[in-house]
Design a protein around this motif. Sequence first.
Motif, short mmCIF file in Angstrom:
data_model
loop_
_atom_site.label_atom_id
_atom_site.label_comp_id
_atom_site.label_asym_id
_atom_site.label_seq_id
_atom_site.Cartn_x
_atom_site.Cartn_y
_atom_site.Cartn_z
N GLU A 131 -51.97 -12.99 0.98
CA GLU A 131 -50.61 -13.48 0.83
C GLU A 131 -50.11 -13.47 -0.61
O GLU A 131 -48.91 -13.59 -0.86
N SER A 143 -54.30 -16.63 -2.15
CA SER A 143 -53.96 -17.16 -0.82
C SER A 143 -54.21 -16.10 0.25
O SER A 143 -53.75 -14.96 0.13
N ASN A 145 -54.20 -15.76 4.61
CA ASN A 145 -53.96 -16.35 5.92
C ASN A 145 -54.98 -15.80 6.92
O ASN A 145 -55.23 -14.59 6.96
N THR A 158 -53.05 -20.81 12.75
CA THR A 158 -53.20 -20.22 11.42
C THR A 158 -54.09 -21.11 10.55
O THR A 158 -54.01 -22.34 10.63
N LYS A 160 -54.81 -21.37 6.43
CA LYS A 160 -54.46 -20.89 5.09
C LYS A 160 -55.63 -21.22 4.16
O LYS A 160 -55.98 -22.38 3.99
#
Length: 218
Positions: A131, A143, A145, A158, A160
């Motif tokens: 991300e 980051s 996901n 999801t 993260k």
Amino acid sequence: MKKLLTIIIAFVALSTYNASAQDDVKAKAILDELSAKTKSYSSIKATFSYTLENPSAKINETQEGTITIKGSKYRLEIAGQEVISDGKTVWTYLKDANEVQINNIDPSSSDAITPSNIFTMYEKGFKYKFEGEKTENGKVIQSINLYPIDTKAKAFHTVKLYIDKNAKQIHSIKVLSKDGNNYTYTVKSFVPNADVTDAHFTFNAAKYPKVEVIDLRE
């Protein structure tokens, strides 16, 4: 208390790697490095914060916890509970009740979700996507996901994952649940190769006067 424990054990970990299921090259490279670094440690001691949020229900609660990991052994302490495992047996001690429950770990379940794998939670059963990255308190945070492959079998949609780029360590994990609850685990301190004995991963009833023992093993 028991619900909190179930949430923690249900969401903080997974175990072995499944490269064929993944689809993002950059995310894969980052996660491979993270996995190699984490698995090089003989043990890990960490402190963390756990936050439960549900905006629609106006819930925002935070707890502090500690975890020690050595191979398949672990000791988790949070919210008046201690969860201890030597890799074969799990003791769950409830402080308010002065009660310990004893269970066996099911060796037939290769996908068992346990706190012993909190720092390798991304390694099986997910597709993933890079991300981006940002600087936070002088640290570069990457980051990624994660999306469960078997969506019907999971209570979340999801995860993260936030990674300290230079240290190659997990900074925080945020789980977005289908019921509107969000669970965030933020690492406060991280000590690799900690000096810890195997005795730390067994329940010593002598240290808990008048504890009620409930043996649920078959």
